[in-house]
Design a protein around this motif. Structure first.
Motif, mmCIF file in Angstrom:
data_model
loop_
_atom_site.group_PDB
_atom_site.id
_atom_site.type_symbol
_atom_site.label_atom_id
_atom_site.label_comp_id
_atom_site.label_asym_id
_atom_site.label_seq_id
_atom_site.Cartn_x
_atom_site.Cartn_y
_atom_site.Cartn_z
ATOM 1 N N TYR A 618 60.807 25.742 13.541
ATOM 2 C CA TYR A 618 60.555 26.518 15.093
ATOM 3 C C TYR A 618 59.240 26.599 15.360
ATOM 4 O O TYR A 618 58.157 26.535 14.481
ATOM 5 N N VAL A 619 59.097 26.425 16.762
ATOM 6 C CA VAL A 619 57.645 26.535 17.485
ATOM 7 C C VAL A 619 57.428 28.094 17.901
ATOM 8 O O VAL A 619 58.238 28.696 18.279
ATOM 9 N N ALA A 620 56.467 28.749 17.228
ATOM 10 C CA ALA A 620 56.036 30.053 17.152
ATOM 11 C C ALA A 620 55.857 30.519 18.696
ATOM 12 O O ALA A 620 55.058 29.524 19.443
ATOM 13 N N ASP A 621 55.984 31.598 19.274
ATOM 14 C CA ASP A 621 55.405 32.225 20.222
ATOM 15 C C ASP A 621 53.988 32.970 20.041
ATOM 16 O O ASP A 621 53.433 32.618 19.008
ATOM 17 N N LYS A 625 56.240 34.637 16.365
ATOM 18 C CA LYS A 625 57.547 34.574 15.975
ATOM 19 C C LYS A 625 58.329 33.656 16.616
ATOM 20 O O LYS A 625 57.481 32.913 17.540
ATOM 21 N N SER A 626 59.402 33.309 16.837
ATOM 22 C CA SER A 626 59.799 32.150 17.467
ATOM 23 C C SER A 626 61.624 32.940 17.719
ATOM 24 O O SER A 626 62.330 33.166 16.893
ATOM 25 N N LYS A 627 61.920 33.037 18.943
ATOM 26 C CA LYS A 627 63.187 33.800 19.395
ATOM 27 C C LYS A 627 64.168 32.508 19.729
ATOM 28 O O LYS A 627 64.261 31.681 20.247
ATOM 29 N N HIS A 628 65.312 32.770 18.751
ATOM 30 C CA HIS A 628 66.384 31.782 18.762
ATOM 31 C C HIS A 628 67.829 32.239 18.684
ATOM 32 O O HIS A 628 67.777 33.617 18.313
ATOM 33 N N MET A 688 57.136 27.388 10.190
ATOM 34 C CA MET A 688 56.892 27.662 11.721
ATOM 35 C C MET A 688 55.661 26.759 12.301
ATOM 36 O O MET A 688 54.831 26.581 11.402
ATOM 37 N N ARG A 691 52.505 27.821 18.314
ATOM 38 C CA ARG A 691 52.510 27.187 19.692
ATOM 39 C C ARG A 691 51.356 26.423 19.804
ATOM 40 O O ARG A 691 51.400 25.478 20.538
ATOM 41 N N SER A 730 49.914 23.041 23.611
ATOM 42 C CA SER A 730 51.041 22.705 22.602
ATOM 43 C C SER A 730 51.278 21.138 22.622
ATOM 44 O O SER A 730 50.561 20.438 22.557
#
Ligand code: GCB
Length: 877
Positions: A618-621, A625-628, A688, A691, A730
């Protein structure tokens, strides 16, 4: 007679005879030799065992087509001298699709049709006490007189089911006609209070002497207790047949057969000389006490109670084996189907192995069995005869199985006609008339050979079936509906069904096929039609499930299809395979299998989707974290989700699905879904990517360009993350559009990309893009670009009618562009079709030095046509 004596006589009468099979039945699966040829050459025999097909490999390779022609099998058959005077039969459970059997170079018989059994008497041809040469000439060549003519599945050639030798007494049950089990059992009267059993059959006396015979049927309860004996004494003249029929007295309170309680009785029928104890022949038949009906308003009823049919279709092939499956694999399939909670199976599109029907009886699965008249017919007497014969064989061979409730005889029979726009009205009407005639003949044959069973036909979504009246012929109509895949939206189903019900209120209908394709390597938070994600698949199945359940008049539903299956001409995300399975070709369950397992369970259940997707990138915010999305299936009222012990949310399901946004962290994320009575957990490991690509140490990034899906390579474990527009700091694309296949309006080429197993990576792409940018830290990078020219005709000589357009055509088909890295021209006149050919996986790797904080920009410089990119990987060296 005293009461005691009477009682003793009765118990003697009810005691089981010493029942040992009087016949020798031995498998002939081993020791064969095979040659794929019209004219066998004595030096070229290859040892094989059956089940065997010659198309297990070539129906899956990159060459179009597969061998459809002749194959020869031979083996030695030693015939014991002691068998002289006995009757010898060869039983073939299935050979696709014509078989001619020879013993010692003499033709014994011929069979047409690849999915039903046949039996030949070989006694007149064999040498006793000696070796015999057994040969079978098999062909799966296209034959316009034998259905199926064409269909969306591979017609694997070969002796692909079991072969048996039977040594029988000259007085025996007459099984060779239609290769039946020779004794037919049914229940002329059945209720929860009492039931009668009728046993009928034919005895053949080939002794040359008239004989007085005793036929005896013993009925055993599911626990193996003898509950009834039927006897019949009669005389059979020499060299002739005699039919018999026996009906039991009403049996009290029979244990009923149903999906919940598949109580299976057994009927053992023997024949012996009257006044002699030794049994000459014996047959064992399954017996289930059940009754059923279909109602146009209230759906399907079993044993007097409404029962919604929830199930699936099943093809018979398996990864790596083609259609040549050992019975253990057939068994395993049906156990998986039962474990999913199904109560119904449509055996699409042909009769399946005898083991299949035995399993359905044992497990309690209601069956629709059909003959393979698919897509179109041939208008000829021979084709009609072959269809009628196949239906007779199917019915006779499966008659005793309580699981079978419907016999089908046509699938989407007008699909070719509906698309044949160039036909004149008179030809069209003639074809319709002949198809209706065949349907009527098959329907009335089915009703007379199998009274009590329902006749059924499956239709595709087209008004032609109602307009022509063909849909009024069978007792049940199955609709194969793919709204939300081949057209429309998946929420359109109910409206269509309601309209059918309103316009044809006396018709019993069900949903006989539905569902999109999926590939367990593809996952997304934003499912879309044709993306082959598991998510799109389970969302549409869930919606269909609820739309059917809300409508009592719909008898039920059968998902397309239990497992992915071979269809040589297809180009799904795995070429040559139709990927609409609820499980993979090797039977690994997809999420949608778990969805049904949860929904079919009477006990509360919850399951977290994503079992095939536990290692993610995932690409972090900005918070690291990374929301999915996390999707959960439940038959309960509410689900609460925890991630590493932290409460995430509590929510109610829609169509049995709960969807929650979860902030994933780097490393293991233990998901725990809890309902008031059940729970499920899943550990998702996240790698991760920051971003801001300059934050932290940069290693590798892989992007599935032109796709909303993550592609997971099962061999390397690599994730190719979904594409995104460029975001400063990014990465992402600049310019261009997602490529759409013109013919399918799909997100991908829908083509086999040669030279790779990662087809989905290459099938989706961006066209016309200007550049792809990564704001990576300074350093040396290996950049790999993935391409495939999607236009299958590109680079090939074109038939050009309008000469003045010649130049334009050539240019459109032969796209070419330049590639530069951070302004350094690397490649010019990059021409995929010219240099590699269309639909070929092409990888190009470059080394680039990124300096002065400029990041990495890959530029695509159009020359002719649109630029193109399927995937990009950046690795720091
Ligand atoms: C159908 C056919 C079936 C196909 C299926 C599909 O309607 O009856 O044989 O495989 O659609 O996947 O398109």
């Amino acid at each position: 007679m005293s009461r005691r004596l009477l009682g003793l006589a009765f118990s003697l009468f009810l005691s089981a005879s010493i029942w040992a099979a009087p016949v020798i039945k031995t498998s002939l699966n081993s020791g064969w030799f095979f040659q794929q040829t019209d004219h066998p050459d004595s030096t070229k025999w290859e040892p094989v065992n059956v089940p065997h097909t010659w198309n297990a490999k070539d129906a899956f390779d990159d060459q179009p087509g597969y061998y459809r022609g002749t194959g020869w099998y031979r083996r030695n058959l030693y015939v014991d001298a002691g068998w002289k005077g006995q009757k010898l039969f060869l039983d073939f459970e299935g050979v696709n699709k014509t078989a001619t059997v020879f013993i010692n170079e003499q033709k014994v018989g011929e069979h047409k049709g690849g999915y039903t059994a046949f039996s030949f008497d070989i006694s007149p041809y064999v040498h006793y006490g000696s070796d015999n040469d057994l040969r079978v000439e098999v062909s799966n060549a296209p034959d316009p007189q034998i259905p199926p003519l064409e269909a969306d599945f591979t017609f694997y050639g070969g002796i692909y089911r079991d072969v048996w030798l039977k040594v029988d007494n000259p007085i025996h049950f007459a099984f060779s006609k239609y290769a039946t089990p020779a004794v037919y059992v049914n229940t002329p009267q059945v209720s929860a209070e009492s039931a009668q059993v009728k046993v009928r059959g034919t005895v053949r006396n080939e002794t040359g002497k008239t004989n007085r015979l005793l036929v005896r049927s013993e009925i055993f309860s599911p626990e193996g207790k003898l509950v009834e004996v039927l006897n019949k004494v009669f005389t059979v003249r020499r060299n002739s047949d005699r039919d018999f029929e026996m009906v039991s007295k009403p049996l009290n309170k029979p244990q009923l057969w149903s999906p919940d309680a598949p109580n299976l009785y057994t009927v053992k029928t023997t024949v012996q000389l009257y006044h002699s104890d030794s049994i000459l022949d014996g047959v064992e038949s399954p017996l289930g006490f059940r009754w059923f009906k279909a109602d146009p308003n209230l759906g399907f009823f079993l044993n007097g109670k409404p029962l919604k049919l929830h199930g699936l279709n099943r093809h018979q092939d398996f990864a790596g084996l083609g259609n040549a499956l050992p019975n253990d694999l057939h068994k395993k399939d049906f156990e998986l189907i039962k474990k999913m909670g199904a109560n119904f199976v449509r055996l699409a599109h042909y009769p399946q192995a005898p083991e299949v029907y035995r399993e359905c009886d044992r497990l309690g699965l209601l069956v629709w069995s059909e003959i393979p008249v698919v897509n179109e017919i041939t208008e000829s007497k021979e084709f009609t005869e072959n269809c009628l014969n196949m239906q007779r064989e199917q019915i006779h061979q499966t008659y005793n199985h309580p699981s079978v409730v419907m016999y089908g005889y046509m699938n989407e029979v007008f699909i070719r006609l509906a698309y044949a726009k160039q036909l004149s009205d008179s030809v069209r009407n003639w074809k319709i008339k002949n198809t209706l005639k065949l349907a009527r003949e098959l329907d009335s044959l089915t009703r007379s050979e199998a009274p009590g069973r329902l006749t059924v036909m499956a239709l595709h979504q087209n008004p032609i079936y109602n307009k022509t009246g063909i849909a009024d012929i069978p007792q049940v109509i199955g609709w194969n509906l793919y709204m939300g895949w081949y057209g429309g939206k998946y929420t359109d189903l109910g409206t269509f069904l309601d309209k059918q019900h309103a316009e044809h209120p006396n018709r019993c209908i069900m949903l006989s096929e539905y569902g999109p394709g999926s590939d367990v390597r593809l996952h997304t938070d934003h499912p879309e039609v044709w993306d082959y994600s598991e998510e799109y698949q389970f969302l549409s199945h869930a919606s269909y499930r609820f739309q059917v359940d809300e409508r009592p008049y719909v008898m039920g539903m059968a998902a397309w299809i239990f497992a992915d299956f071979g269809s040589e001409g297809r180009a799904d995300a795995i070429p040559h395979i139709n990927q609409k399975g609820l499980v993979k070709y090797n039977r690994t369950p997809k999420d949608v299998y778990h969805y049904y397992q949860v929904m079919n369970d009477k006990l509360p259940r919850v399951a977290i989707a994503g079992t095939n997707y536990t290692n993610r990138t995932y690409v972090a915010d900005e918070n690291g974290k990374s929301k999915h999305q996390v999707w959960m299936f439940t038959n309960s009222g509410q689900v609460t989700l925890y991630r590493n012990g932290e409460w995430i949310n509590s929510q109610k399901p829609v169509d049995g699905i709960v969807k929650m946004q979860v902030p994933f962290v780097s490393g293991p994320n233990k998901l725990l879904a809890v309902t008031d009575m059940a729970e499920d957990s899943l550990v998702v490991n996240v790698k991760m990517i920051p971003r801001k690509l300059t934050a932290g140490e940069f290693h590798t990034i892989r992007v599935n360009v032109g796709s909303n899906c993550n592609f997971h390579n099962e061999l390397t474990g690599e994730n190719w993350i979904p594409d995104q527009p460029y975001q400063p700091g990014s990465f992402g694309y600049v310019g261009g559009d997602i490529y759409h296949s013109v013919s399918w309006k799909a997100l991908s080429t829908q083509s086999n990309i040669k030279g790779t197993d990662d087809d989905p990576l290459y099938q989706t792409m961006r066209e016309g893009l200007e550049s792809y940018r990564f704001d990576v830290p300074d350093g040396c990078y290996k950049v790999t670009l993935l391409f495939a020219e999607p236009n299958s005709k590109a680079g090939q000589p074109q038939l050009i009618y309008n000469l003045s357009n010649e130049e334009n055509e050539q240019k459109a088909n032969l796209r070419s562009f330049g590639i530069s890295m951070n302004g350094e021209h690397e490649v010019g006149h990059f021409n995929l079709a010219r240099d590699y050919g269309a639909l070929r996986a092409v990888k190009k790797t470059f080394m680039v030095n990124v300096k002065k904080g400029e990041g990495l920009s890959v530029q695509f410089l159009p020359e002719h046509g649109k630029t193109l990119l399927s995937g990009i990987r950046i690795e720091k060296r």
